[in-house]
Motif scaffolding. Structure first.
Motif: not given
Length: 751
Positions: A174, A272, A420, A531, A574, A577, A586
């Motif tokens: 992440a 996110n 994130i 997410g 990402s 997202a 995410s």
């Protein structure tokens, strides 16, 4: 959402200039930085060949970093494969060293290793071993170990095996918030009773030249080689490396077993960004993570005395973080004189281990107890972002006195590329603290409402379905995806940028969009309670840049800003997202062959906990690249025959198919309310490692699903075609229901 009561009963770490947590505290208290010139042996080419003050492609602005001192890991008493024992490599050595010390820092007579798991943050970037594998294959020589391919998931699995742990085990990426995400997922596993203890935290030990050039290209690296958070002289981050792990238990269990409790976790918020960009942080997303943590803990900002910030030393990032903190306080009608700090001023930016270093620093501060200073900061040159606040940054340690609650409380933030965000709240342990019983959770019932797939030559869900129901068999041991059409008008990514993304990102983004459309969900519009979790491995094409720098492949393009983002494994989720405007957690997860099911598991838990309303889960694999295929062949016998034969004695061996699959998930009641088409319902998911893992995973999934073994009419197994794997799988399935995988998902038709 229930208040958390998770005890931290042990901590261990290895950081630049600090071989353990006490040494880290000495560096912090003294305001000392570990930044130094990169040793010559750490880069594959001489520094003079890659240094450039202007930061041109393939060049680094500075040869200063915070790197670990070389050390020899003690492997005595650890259960490891022979090839790993002979040459563990820097990443595995670091993980084993810190993981063993974290476990042994607790009273082990109160720890059931069969129910102890590992949740480890680890960055999906090329390691020294992966780069060496690419170079060996280019030269036509044999690499020393197949573990180079398992750069993402391998360290966690080896740690669990080495320590004899039998609980669940996986890694995640992440970005810079990874360690705090690992802690959050570990807390959830403890709260729902899946595990009794968890080693959680982060490790980061990618190839040092790759990160130095990559952060230069992203215009984030400090040209001065000096990380100075909250100081007007700040000019960027300094790259670091290291590892930190904590052992977590439910507070009541830790008290019962007489553990020394270092602190208690009371809240963790994850989010996110919906706004901003992949590189530019957004205050709105950070605030959602903070609000979630405070709501979970039942605290207000006035309850906290210390905030260990993300604090990278990039002026823009630090200013947004201060703005978010100030807004949070203003919303609560509070104006606390928080002490702000950042351990990155001491040890650099440890990427996926950054949050672990921050947490270790706070635990050390609680032990002393003292409010810590920040290195490279001077009140005379404080950042303008702080001038309108009551926040303080210290030049010297100060006594840490309890707050209004009677205990010392702190917050730890982590904000990463891709938007994130994570925010963790913890307090010192006070014996006799009232602990609420864990609330009973309803059985898992999550509906699959959308599907997308691209497997081998089959470039859509319809094509995959057709191949399956026609009974098509692979035409060889390897089924690459080949070229595929990418829907240019669907996404907000400039065509020039699309050309630079590695196939892993493009393939997963295309497949995720197909699943999202299949669910009838809108592509545009902010979705703060949705997410994405993606199972992945290191994209082997990331080692192309090493081959170029070594002068072996001058035809390959240089590493620039677009290609740096296009090669980051942590950006895969990402990008999804960003394109779908998802504001929920995410990120990527890795557990080798079970990575896709791991993503499903994590997504299901987020829905069950009520943190989100919609989740996209998926997996992507590019195992036919020679750099992956050779490593896989060394770990598992691959077939040379035209088609593998799973579950057959003396079968020809395993096959590898490239592809991506995605599912869209909602709670069953929500899907029924919304009139969604429901493909199936996930009733139970379970995983395990170590001896008997397949049988334990299968029994765990059935138990959670509430499904008697005798009612299972279809078992879709792993069935790789590799003799040893298939025999183990068949034995486990027969022991439980008479045919089973790892982990297995129990599916039931919608009732």
């Amino acid at each position: 959402m229930s208040a958390r009561a998770i005890a931290i009963v042990s901590v261990a770490g290895r950081f630049p200039g600090a071989e353990d947590v006490p040494a880290l505290w000495r560096a912090v208290a003294a305001g000392r930085s570990a930044a130094r010139p990169v040793p010559a042996h750490r880069w594959p080419v001489p520094a003079e060949r890659v240094l450039d003050a202007a930061g041109a492609p393939d060049r680094a602005r500075s040869a200063t970093a915070c790197l670990l001192d070389d050390f020899q890991v003690d492997l005595q008493g650890l259960a490891l494969p022979d090839d790993v024992r002979a040459a563990p490599g820097p990443l595995v050595s670091l993980t084993l060293d810190v993981g063993r010390r974290a476990l042994h820092g607790a009273k082990l007579d109160g720890v059931d290793r069969a129910r102890t798991g590992v949740v480890l943050a680890n960055i999906a970037l090329p390691t020294d071993e992966a780069s060496a594998l690419a170079e060996a294959l280019h030269a036509g020589s044999q690499p020393s170990s197949g573990w180079a391919r398992a750069a993402c998931a391998g360290p966690a699995g080896l740690l669990a095996q080495a320590l004899g742990l039998g609980g669940d085990c996986f890694t995640l990426d992440a970005a810079c918030a990874s360690s705090l995400y690992a802690v959050a997922l570990a807390c959830d596993a403890l709260e729902r009773g899946a595990l009794d203890a968890v080693l959680a935290g982060g490790v980061s030990r990618p190839q040092a030249l790759y990160t130095q050039i990559g952060f230069t290209q992203l215009n984030a690296l400090s040209p001065s080689g000096r990380c100075a958070p909250f100081d007007r002289r700040a000019d960027g981050l300094v790259v670091g490396e290291g590892a930190g792990l904590v052992l977590l238990m439910r507070l009541e269990d830790a008290e019962r077993s007489g553990q020394r409790i270092l602190a208690v976790i009371r809240g963790v918020g994850l989010s996110n960004d919906v706004g901003g960009s992949l590189l530019s942080p957004d205050s709105e997303g950070q605030l959602r993570a903070m609000r979630q943590a405070y709501a979970q803990a039942g605290w207000t900002p006035a309850d906290v005395q210390l905030v260990e910030c993300h604090g990278t030393g990039t002026p823009r990032g630090d200013a947004v973080e201060v703005q978010s903190l100030a807004t949070l306080c203003a919303e609560a009608g509070a104006s606390p004189a928080w002490v702000l700090g950042s351990v990155k001023s001491n040890v650099g930016h440890l990427l996926t281990a950054a949050g672990a270093a921050a947490l270790a620093k706070v635990l050390a501060a609680l032990e002393h107890p003292a409010l810590p200073p920040t290195a490279n900061y001077a009140a005379a040159t404080t950042s303008p972002a702080l001038e309108a606040t009551r926040f303080r940054v210290l030049e010297q340690p100060e006594p840490w006195r309890p707050g209004p609650s009677g205990v010392r409380r702190a917050a730890v933030s982590g904000f990463g590329f891709g938007g994130i965000n994570a925010h963790l709240l913890l307090e010192e342990y006070a014996p006799g603290t009232t602990v609420s019983a864990r609330p009973a959770r309803p059985p898992v019932a999550v509906a699959i409402v959308g599907l997308g797939a691209h497997v081998g030559p089959h470039a859509s869900l319809a094509a995959v379905e057709g191949a399956v129901f026609r009974g098509e068999r692979p035409s060889g041991a390897r089924q690459p995806i080949g070229a595929f059409d990418f829907p240019l008008g669907t996404f907000r990514i400039p065509p020039a940028e699309l050309e630079q993304l590695l196939p892993q990102q493009l393939l997963m983004l295309k497949t995720a969009a197909e699943a999202w459309a299949d669910a009838g969900a809108p592509l545009r519009g902010a979705k703060p309670r949705a997410g994405a979790v993606i199972g992945l491995a290191l994209d082997p094409a990331t080692t192309n840049f090493h081959l170029r720098w070594r002068g072996l492949r001058g035809d390959l393009p240089p590493l620039d800003a677009t290609r740096t983002l296009g090669a980051l494994g942590g950006i895969v989720a990402s990008r999804i997202a960003r394109e779908l405007q998802l504001g929920g957690p995410s990120f990527g997860v890795a557990s080798e062959d079970t990575s896709g099911l791991r993503a499903l598991d994590v997504a299901v838990r987020a829905l069950a906990r009520g943190e989100v309303d919609v989740m996209l889960a998926g997996g992507v694999e590019l195992g036919c690249d020679p750099r992956s295929a050779d490593a896989l062949a060394r770990l598992r016998r691959l077939s040379d025959a035209a088609a593998p034969t799973p579950y057959a004695a003396n079968g020809p061996g395993a096959s590898v198919s490239e592809g991506a699959v995605a599912v869209v998930l909602k709670r069953l009641d929500d899907a029924r309310r919304d009139g969604d088409r429901i493909y199936a319902v996930v009733r139970g998911v379970a995983g395990a490692v170590g001896a008997g893992r397949l049988e334990r995973a299968l029994r765990g999934a059935l138990r959670e699903a509430g499904v008697p073994a005798g009612r299972v009419s279809l078992l879709v197994g792993h069935g790789s075609g590799a003799d040893a794997e298939d025999a183990e799988e068949l034995a486990a399935a027969r022991a439980v229901l008479g045919a089973g995988p790892d982990p297995i998902v129990a599916l039931a038709a919608p009732a």
